[in-house]
Design a protein around this motif. Structure first.
Motif, mmCIF file in Angstrom:
data_model
loop_
_atom_site.group_PDB
_atom_site.id
_atom_site.type_symbol
_atom_site.label_atom_id
_atom_site.label_comp_id
_atom_site.label_asym_id
_atom_site.label_seq_id
_atom_site.Cartn_x
_atom_site.Cartn_y
_atom_site.Cartn_z
ATOM 1 N N TYR A 25 33.937 21.727 31.924
ATOM 2 C CA TYR A 25 33.262 23.231 31.430
ATOM 3 C C TYR A 25 33.939 24.241 32.495
ATOM 4 C CZ TYR A 25 30.403 27.134 31.937
ATOM 5 O OH TYR A 25 29.727 28.358 31.773
ATOM 6 N N LYS A 26 34.501 25.347 32.322
ATOM 7 C CA LYS A 26 34.963 26.334 33.147
ATOM 8 C C LYS A 26 34.205 27.422 32.795
ATOM 9 C CE LYS A 26 39.540 24.747 34.404
ATOM 10 N NZ LYS A 26 40.703 25.265 34.536
ATOM 11 N N PRO A 27 33.546 28.338 33.682
ATOM 12 C CA PRO A 27 33.114 29.455 33.224
ATOM 13 C C PRO A 27 34.022 30.539 32.791
ATOM 14 C CG PRO A 27 32.790 29.337 35.380
ATOM 15 C CD PRO A 27 33.336 28.059 34.945
ATOM 16 N N SER A 28 33.755 31.806 31.784
ATOM 17 C CA SER A 28 34.840 32.499 31.503
ATOM 18 C C SER A 28 35.274 33.253 32.573
ATOM 19 C CB SER A 28 34.256 33.322 30.414
ATOM 20 O OG SER A 28 33.186 34.047 30.661
ATOM 21 N N SER A 29 34.608 33.586 33.475
ATOM 22 C CA SER A 29 35.025 34.303 34.514
ATOM 23 C C SER A 29 36.084 33.754 35.458
ATOM 24 C CB SER A 29 33.811 34.625 35.702
ATOM 25 O OG SER A 29 33.314 33.654 36.046
ATOM 26 N N LYS A 30 36.226 32.314 35.438
ATOM 27 C CA LYS A 30 37.332 31.813 36.073
ATOM 28 C C LYS A 30 38.608 32.184 35.323
ATOM 29 C CE LYS A 30 38.899 27.218 37.522
ATOM 30 N NZ LYS A 30 40.008 28.025 38.502
ATOM 31 N N TYR A 31 38.435 31.940 33.757
ATOM 32 C CA TYR A 31 39.764 32.399 32.985
ATOM 33 C C TYR A 31 40.148 33.772 33.449
ATOM 34 C CZ TYR A 31 38.873 28.043 30.460
ATOM 35 O OH TYR A 31 38.953 26.795 30.345
ATOM 36 N N ALA A 32 39.089 34.738 33.374
ATOM 37 C CA ALA A 32 39.635 36.089 33.524
ATOM 38 C C ALA A 32 40.097 36.499 34.893
ATOM 39 C CB ALA A 32 38.229 36.991 33.242
ATOM 40 N N ARG A 33 39.553 35.808 35.975
ATOM 41 C CA ARG A 33 40.053 35.813 37.254
ATOM 42 C C ARG A 33 41.503 35.584 37.372
ATOM 43 N NH1 ARG A 33 35.658 34.079 39.847
ATOM 44 N NH2 ARG A 33 36.272 32.026 39.872
ATOM 45 N N GLU A 34 41.857 34.248 36.574
ATOM 46 C CA GLU A 34 43.188 33.932 36.620
ATOM 47 C C GLU A 34 44.063 35.133 36.061
ATOM 48 O OE1 GLU A 34 43.108 30.288 34.485
ATOM 49 O OE2 GLU A 34 42.175 29.197 35.948
ATOM 50 N N VAL A 35 43.655 35.872 35.031
ATOM 51 C CA VAL A 35 44.614 36.747 34.419
ATOM 52 C C VAL A 35 44.296 38.153 35.422
ATOM 53 C CG1 VAL A 35 44.550 38.723 32.657
ATOM 54 C CG2 VAL A 35 44.043 36.157 32.162
ATOM 55 N N LEU A 36 43.549 38.344 36.007
ATOM 56 C CA LEU A 36 43.275 39.569 36.759
ATOM 57 C C LEU A 36 43.719 39.421 38.119
ATOM 58 C CD1 LEU A 36 39.876 41.149 35.753
ATOM 59 C CD2 LEU A 36 42.219 41.725 34.868
ATOM 60 N N GLY A 37 43.647 38.189 38.779
ATOM 61 C CA GLY A 37 43.771 38.129 40.055
ATOM 62 C C GLY A 37 42.651 38.198 40.996
ATOM 63 N N SER A 41 42.037 46.960 41.658
ATOM 64 C CA SER A 41 41.997 48.376 41.810
ATOM 65 C C SER A 41 41.792 49.000 40.841
ATOM 66 C CB SER A 41 43.050 48.910 42.575
ATOM 67 O OG SER A 41 44.355 49.064 41.683
ATOM 68 N N THR A 42 40.942 50.165 40.536
ATOM 69 C CA THR A 42 40.256 50.777 39.542
ATOM 70 C C THR A 42 40.557 52.315 39.606
ATOM 71 O OG1 THR A 42 38.218 50.851 39.887
ATOM 72 C CG2 THR A 42 38.859 48.960 38.829
ATOM 73 N N ASP A 43 41.062 52.864 38.543
ATOM 74 C CA ASP A 43 40.896 54.390 38.366
ATOM 75 C C ASP A 43 40.416 54.579 37.176
ATOM 76 O OD1 ASP A 43 42.292 55.310 40.567
ATOM 77 O OD2 ASP A 43 44.280 54.880 39.681
ATOM 78 N N VAL A 44 39.478 55.624 36.915
ATOM 79 C CA VAL A 44 38.663 56.436 35.834
ATOM 80 C C VAL A 44 39.357 57.580 35.442
ATOM 81 C CG1 VAL A 44 36.774 56.744 34.491
ATOM 82 C CG2 VAL A 44 36.817 54.839 36.048
ATOM 83 N N VAL A 45 39.957 58.085 34.531
ATOM 84 C CA VAL A 45 40.554 59.184 34.267
ATOM 85 C C VAL A 45 39.413 60.039 33.968
ATOM 86 C CG1 VAL A 45 42.069 60.664 32.671
ATOM 87 C CG2 VAL A 45 42.410 58.395 33.240
ATOM 88 N N ARG A 76 45.350 50.582 45.465
ATOM 89 C CA ARG A 76 46.335 50.026 44.394
ATOM 90 C C ARG A 76 47.456 49.297 45.193
ATOM 91 N NH1 ARG A 76 48.278 53.742 39.286
ATOM 92 N NH2 ARG A 76 49.559 51.993 38.603
ATOM 93 N N LYS A 77 47.941 49.640 46.304
ATOM 94 C CA LYS A 77 49.210 49.261 46.760
ATOM 95 C C LYS A 77 48.912 47.754 47.278
ATOM 96 C CE LYS A 77 48.612 50.877 51.475
ATOM 97 N NZ LYS A 77 49.338 51.784 52.769
ATOM 98 N N TYR A 78 47.620 47.180 47.531
ATOM 99 C CA TYR A 78 47.402 45.821 47.744
ATOM 100 C C TYR A 78 46.856 44.920 46.521
ATOM 101 C CZ TYR A 78 47.639 47.844 52.428
ATOM 102 O OH TYR A 78 48.136 48.387 53.640
ATOM 103 N N ALA A 79 46.750 45.598 45.605
ATOM 104 C CA ALA A 79 46.039 45.214 44.480
ATOM 105 C C ALA A 79 46.922 44.107 43.701
ATOM 106 C CB ALA A 79 45.275 46.100 43.303
ATOM 107 N N ASP A 80 46.262 42.869 43.187
ATOM 108 C CA ASP A 80 47.208 42.150 41.914
ATOM 109 C C ASP A 80 47.191 42.650 40.802
ATOM 110 O OD1 ASP A 80 47.358 40.116 44.082
ATOM 111 O OD2 ASP A 80 45.428 39.384 43.587
ATOM 112 N N THR A 81 46.115 43.520 40.518
ATOM 113 C CA THR A 81 45.895 44.196 39.164
ATOM 114 C C THR A 81 45.396 45.497 39.386
ATOM 115 O OG1 THR A 81 45.588 42.001 38.070
ATOM 116 C CG2 THR A 81 44.961 44.020 36.710
ATOM 117 N N HIS A 82 45.715 46.407 38.554
ATOM 118 C CA HIS A 82 45.370 47.753 38.621
ATOM 119 C C HIS A 82 44.851 48.016 37.088
ATOM 120 C CE1 HIS A 82 44.648 51.809 39.804
ATOM 121 N NE2 HIS A 82 45.310 52.378 38.407
ATOM 122 N N LEU A 83 43.521 48.468 37.042
ATOM 123 C CA LEU A 83 42.904 48.895 35.850
ATOM 124 C C LEU A 83 42.785 50.493 35.633
ATOM 125 C CD1 LEU A 83 40.100 46.312 35.570
ATOM 126 C CD2 LEU A 83 42.292 46.327 34.567
#
Length: 173
Positions: A25-37, A41-45, A76-83
């Motif tokens: 068993y692996k929690p779904s957050s582990k899978y998401a963390r593998e995608v997102l890093g 960083s986040t920006d909302v328009v 953003r410059k240090y982020a693995d993923t930017h949303l």
């Protein structure tokens, strides 16, 4: 004394069942963390139509990332993923009428368009959340009701985004 032995058997059986059912068993957050890093960083328009709700959405996204993914928010410059998150104009649909034909409940539909950028990829997501709320007959809903509808609908849309990213991470395995 007989009860005590039955309780021991029940506990032992429960432990064995849990041991075998939890294998792999692996929690779904582990899978998401593998995608997102680990660093995000986040920006909302900012919406010209709803600038005050943009802040609520940004806070909700940041809180979900920290609570669910256990990630660090960074620049953003240090982020693995930017949303980048864009809020479409909310829609309100009547869902219930009283005996006189007046609307007494609405469903707010919130659509978030999210772009995920990492060093090697860029992907777009569309997530939707709804929130049902009641109003007084023959009354226009208040700013507070609209604000709450956007807040809670956005939280559901963020949960939908998290599920999409988790599913993407599980397919990569």
């Amino acid at each position: 004394m007989k009860f005590y032995s039955n309780a021991q058997k029940f506990i032992l059986l429960t432990m064995v069942v849990l041991l075998f059912s939890a294998c792999g068993y692996k929690p779904s957050s582990k899978y998401a963390r593998e995608v997102l890093g680990r660093k995000i960083s986040t920006d909302v328009v900012i919406s010209a139509q709803d600038p005050e709700n943009t802040v609520v959405i940004k806070d909700a996204v940041d809180a979900a990332l920290v609570e669910i993914f256990h990630t660090s928010l960074t620049s953003r410059k240090y982020a693995d993923t930017h949303l980048t998150i864009v809020l479409d104009p909310p829609s309100y649909t009547p869902i219930q009428y009283n005996a006189d034909g007046f609307v007494i409940a609405y469903r707010a539909t919130i659509v978030l368009r999210i772009t995920r950028e990492s060093k090697d990829s860029k992907k777009h997501y569309v997530s939707q959340g709804t929130y049902d709320f009641s109003v007084l007959p023959n009354a226009v809903f208040t700013d507070q009701e609209r604000f709450d509808a956007i807040k809670y609908g956005s939280a559901k849309a963020i949960s939908s985004f998290i599920a999409q990213v988790s599913a993407e991470g599980s397919r990569k395995k």
